[in-house]
Scaffold this active site. Structure first.
Site, PDB file in Angstrom:
ATOM      1  N   ALA A 135       0.831  -1.217   0.000  1.00 18.17           N
ATOM      2  CA  ALA A 135       0.000   0.000   0.000  1.00 18.17           C
ATOM      3  C   ALA A 135       0.858   1.256   0.000  1.00 18.17           C
ATOM      4  O   ALA A 135       1.571   1.530   0.964  1.00 18.17           O
ATOM      5  CB  ALA A 135      -0.916   0.018   1.232  1.00 18.17           C
ATOM      6  N   GLU A 247       3.837  19.253   2.333  1.00 19.67           N
ATOM      7  CA  GLU A 247       4.800  18.271   1.826  1.00 19.67           C
ATOM      8  C   GLU A 247       4.928  18.389   0.311  1.00 19.67           C
ATOM      9  O   GLU A 247       6.012  18.241  -0.242  1.00 19.67           O
ATOM     10  CB  GLU A 247       4.348  16.853   2.199  1.00 19.67           C
ATOM     11  CG  GLU A 247       4.413  16.619   3.698  1.00 19.67           C
ATOM     12  CD  GLU A 247       3.870  15.255   4.114  1.00 19.67           C
ATOM     13  OE1 GLU A 247       3.382  15.171   5.236  1.00 19.67           O
ATOM     14  OE2 GLU A 247       3.920  14.308   3.312  1.00 19.67           O
TER      15      GLU A 247
HETATM   16  C1  LIG Z   1      13.001   8.004  -2.933  1.00 22.54           C
HETATM   17  C2  LIG Z   1      11.716   7.724  -2.240  1.00 22.54           C
HETATM   18  C3  LIG Z   1      11.530   8.146  -0.929  1.00 22.54           C
HETATM   19  C4  LIG Z   1      10.336   7.834  -0.252  1.00 22.54           C
HETATM   20  N1  LIG Z   1      10.212   8.214   1.063  1.00 22.54           N
HETATM   21  C5  LIG Z   1       9.106   7.830   1.746  1.00 22.54           C
HETATM   22  C6  LIG Z   1       8.996   8.078   3.153  1.00 22.54           C
HETATM   23  O1  LIG Z   1       9.875   8.705   3.766  1.00 22.54           O
HETATM   24  N2  LIG Z   1       7.897   7.635   3.804  1.00 22.54           N
HETATM   25  C7  LIG Z   1       6.891   6.956   3.172  1.00 22.54           C
HETATM   26  O2  LIG Z   1       5.924   6.593   3.831  1.00 22.54           O
HETATM   27  N3  LIG Z   1       6.974   6.692   1.840  1.00 22.54           N
HETATM   28  C8  LIG Z   1       8.050   7.096   1.121  1.00 22.54           C
HETATM   29  N4  LIG Z   1       8.150   6.821  -0.229  1.00 22.54           N
HETATM   30  C9  LIG Z   1       7.079   6.060  -0.861  1.00 22.54           C
HETATM   31  C10 LIG Z   1       6.216   6.852  -1.823  1.00 22.54           C
HETATM   32  O3  LIG Z   1       5.430   7.803  -1.142  1.00 22.54           O
HETATM   33  C11 LIG Z   1       5.382   5.831  -2.631  1.00 22.54           C
HETATM   34  O4  LIG Z   1       6.296   5.141  -3.471  1.00 22.54           O
HETATM   35  C12 LIG Z   1       4.284   6.484  -3.429  1.00 22.54           C
HETATM   36  O5  LIG Z   1       3.282   6.957  -2.576  1.00 22.54           O
HETATM   37  C13 LIG Z   1       3.645   5.489  -4.447  1.00 22.54           C
HETATM   38  O6  LIG Z   1       3.260   4.314  -3.801  1.00 22.54           O
HETATM   39  P1  LIG Z   1       3.712   2.890  -4.437  1.00 22.54           P
HETATM   40  O7  LIG Z   1       5.188   2.915  -4.647  1.00 22.54           O
HETATM   41  O8  LIG Z   1       3.167   1.798  -3.562  1.00 22.54           O
HETATM   42  O9  LIG Z   1       3.046   2.820  -5.850  1.00 22.54           O
HETATM   43  P2  LIG Z   1       1.538   2.356  -6.191  1.00 22.54           P
HETATM   44  O10 LIG Z   1       0.601   3.006  -5.268  1.00 22.54           O
HETATM   45  O11 LIG Z   1       1.512   0.879  -6.292  1.00 22.54           O
HETATM   46  O12 LIG Z   1       1.360   2.985  -7.634  1.00 22.54           O
HETATM   47  C14 LIG Z   1       1.928   2.395  -8.811  1.00 22.54           C
HETATM   48  C15 LIG Z   1       1.454   3.204 -10.016  1.00 22.54           C
HETATM   49  O13 LIG Z   1       0.033   3.163 -10.093  1.00 22.54           O
HETATM   50  C16 LIG Z   1      -0.494   4.472 -10.115  1.00 22.54           C
HETATM   51  N5  LIG Z   1      -1.767   4.543  -9.387  1.00 22.54           N
HETATM   52  C17 LIG Z   1      -2.014   4.152  -8.110  1.00 22.54           C
HETATM   53  N6  LIG Z   1      -3.282   4.454  -7.779  1.00 22.54           N
HETATM   54  C18 LIG Z   1      -3.840   5.060  -8.858  1.00 22.54           C
HETATM   55  C19 LIG Z   1      -5.108   5.627  -9.141  1.00 22.54           C
HETATM   56  N7  LIG Z   1      -6.077   5.653  -8.218  1.00 22.54           N
HETATM   57  N8  LIG Z   1      -5.329   6.153 -10.359  1.00 22.54           N
HETATM   58  C20 LIG Z   1      -4.351   6.172 -11.294  1.00 22.54           C
HETATM   59  N9  LIG Z   1      -3.130   5.659 -11.088  1.00 22.54           N
HETATM   60  C21 LIG Z   1      -2.870   5.113  -9.885  1.00 22.54           C
HETATM   61  C22 LIG Z   1       0.559   5.347  -9.437  1.00 22.54           C
HETATM   62  O14 LIG Z   1       0.444   6.691  -9.838  1.00 22.54           O
HETATM   63  C23 LIG Z   1       1.841   4.690  -9.934  1.00 22.54           C
HETATM   64  O15 LIG Z   1       2.143   5.191 -11.207  1.00 22.54           O
HETATM   65  C24 LIG Z   1       9.310   7.128  -0.927  1.00 22.54           C
HETATM   66  C25 LIG Z   1       9.495   6.734  -2.254  1.00 22.54           C
HETATM   67  C26 LIG Z   1      10.669   7.010  -2.906  1.00 22.54           C
HETATM   68  C27 LIG Z   1      10.840   6.566  -4.345  1.00 22.54           C
END
Ligand SMILES: Cc1cc2nc3c(=O)[nH]c(=O)nc-3n(C[C@H](O)[C@H](O)[C@H](O)COP(=O)(O)OP(=O)(O)OC[C@H]3O[C@@H](n4cnc5c(N)ncnc54)[C@H](O)[C@@H]3O)c2cc1C
Length: 386
Positions: A135, A247
């Site tokens: 998630a 943020e």
């Molecule tokens: C360098 C880095 C630092 C980070 N630091 C933190 C941190 O300090 N704390 C923390 O909690 N998180 C952190 N993150 C996590 C980041 O917030 C998440 O990677 C981000 O929220 C996306 O979640 P996910 O990777 O699970 O992708 P997913 O939610 O699985 O999404 C995958 C793809 O599907 C698309 N998608 C998802 N839902 C929809 C929708 N409803 N409609 C259309 N498209 C959709 C997304 O846009 C994306 O392109 C970090 C990430 C990175 C890369």
């Protein structure tokens, strides 16, 4: 030469003085060490202590908790100068501008007195853990639980991609205190470095941000006192949503500064490098590409500065924050790619700042809410659809 004359009106004399001291700090304490930290996968604890001594951490915290009570313009300067210097290792912005507001806004007096002074001094490094392997965008789908048991909560679950993950002494963890309740069952818990059952996983191997300790975190029967809950039980999701506009503005501020830096490097490079008997900037295509970046940068900077003003007045809303993040991160990635292209093969070499900036900043379209999620926020607001 750059004759563009729409000057910024946000900053006063005192901010310029602050900017100079930040620039000196980065040149003396960060730039000479950054390559080494990239190989080591994280920055040093000494750097955090040095930043704390200079008053560069948590500058918004009021004097009664040991801070200087500065406004967001000081944070803006720090963000911009770090971007100009390609200093992506130190997770100061996450500590000072993302974690600190949670403790300031939702913490009790006792919590603020316990943690803020150490955070300001750089003795307590912080992180915020929302994302889980299953998630990210869909935060309501998190599985980490904090189940109440007398005066304690028992935390079980796993987080991933956590900035400052290896170094953090304090982590705000988004948990389900009532898993049956969806968003209304979420609360924020504070877990500390030595809490039993709290383990760090891998310092993740990324395409950029090599000096940033983005990590996995594991919680197995971690027992924390109810004192460690931030705000009311069941309000975690609301708290996260309330803090997101700031943020997202932080990402936008950084993006604009990064584009400005990349443009400057590329103007210098294309003026210096020759092909077919003239500088690269002698070709119309090069000048057109640079002009497109300069024009879009000028327009977006005015918008982002307006958002900073709104934030200072307590009026930055979720949709405006989403627009700022979406537009600037999309444009930054395009601009960095164009600038890399204008460097030719040298643009692909790690020793050139454009190569590092290109790889480091790709995260911006994903983290802190992806572009697609920003479009959802803007589109739902326009149409009233859920
Ligand atoms: C360098 C880095 C630092 C980070 N630091 C933190 C941190 O300090 N704390 C923390 O909690 N998180 C952190 N993150 C996590 C980041 O917030 C998440 O990677 C981000 O929220 C996306 O979640 P996910 O990777 O699970 O992708 P997913 O939610 O699985 O999404 C995958 C793809 O599907 C698309 N998608 C998802 N839902 C929809 C929708 N409803 N409609 C259309 N498209 C959709 C997304 O846009 C994306 O392109 C970090 C990430 C990175 C890369």
């Amino acid at each position: 030469m750059n004759s563009y004359k729409v000057s910024r009106s946000l900053f006063g004399e005192e901010h310029q003085v602050f900017r100079k001291s930040v620039r000196r700090f980065i040149a003396e304490e960060i730039t000479p060490n950054h390559d080494r930290w990239e190989k080591e996968g994280q920055v040093s604890r000494e750097l955090w202590l040095r930043a704390g001594e200079q008053g560069f951490l948590c500058s918004s915290v009021p004097e009664e908790y040991g801070g200087v009570g500065a406004d967001f313009l000081y944070s803006t300067i720090l963000l911009e100068e770090m971007a100009y210097a390609n200093a992506t290792g130190p997770g100061f912005h996450l500590h000072s501008e993302i974690v600190t507001p949670y403790i300031l806004h939702y913490g009790t007096e006792e919590q603020k007195k316990k943690w803020l002074p150490k955070m300001i001094r750089g003795e307590c490094i912080t992180a915020i853990a929302m994302t889980e392997p299953g998630a990210g965008s869909d935060l309501q789908g998190i599985k980490t639980t904090a189940i109440k048991d007398g005066n304690e909560y028992c935390i079980n679950g796993q987080k991933v991609f956590i900035t400052n993950g290896q170094m953090a002494d304090l982590v705000i963890v988004a948990c389900k205190t009532d898993p049956a309740q969806g968003a209304k069952g979420m609360s924020l818990m504070i877990v500390e470095r030595n809490d039993e059952g709290f383990e760090r996983g891998r310092n993740l191997d990324k395409i950029g941000f090599h000096a940033q300790d983005t990590s996995e975190l594991f919680f197995e029967n971690v027992r924390v006192p109810t004192f460690n809950r931030l705000g009311e039980e069941g309000y975690g999701f609301v708290q996260l949503i309330e803090q997101l506009p700031q943020e997202r503005l932080i990402v936008a501020v950084r993006c604009i500064a990064q584009i400005e830096a990349a443009l400057n490097w590329t103007v210098d490079y294309t003026n210096g490098r020759k092909a077919f008997g003239k500088p690269l900037s002698g070709f119309q295509n090069t000048r057109f590409k640079l002009a497109e970046i300069q024009a879009e940068l000028a327009v977006q900077r005015v918008f982002v500065d307006k958002c900073i003003e709104l934030l200072l007045d307590g009026k930055l809303d979720a949709v405006t924050g989403a627009i700022a993040k979406m537009k600037t991160s999309e444009f930054m990635c395009q601009a960095l790619d164009d600038c890399l292209q204008m460097h030719g093969g040298y643009g692909f070499m790690a020793e050139y700042p454009i190569a590092k900036a290109w790889a480091d900043n790709r995260y911006a379209r994903i983290a802190g809410g992806s572009t697609e999620i920003m479009k959802e926020i803007i589109g739902r607001d326009l149409t009233g659809q859920r």
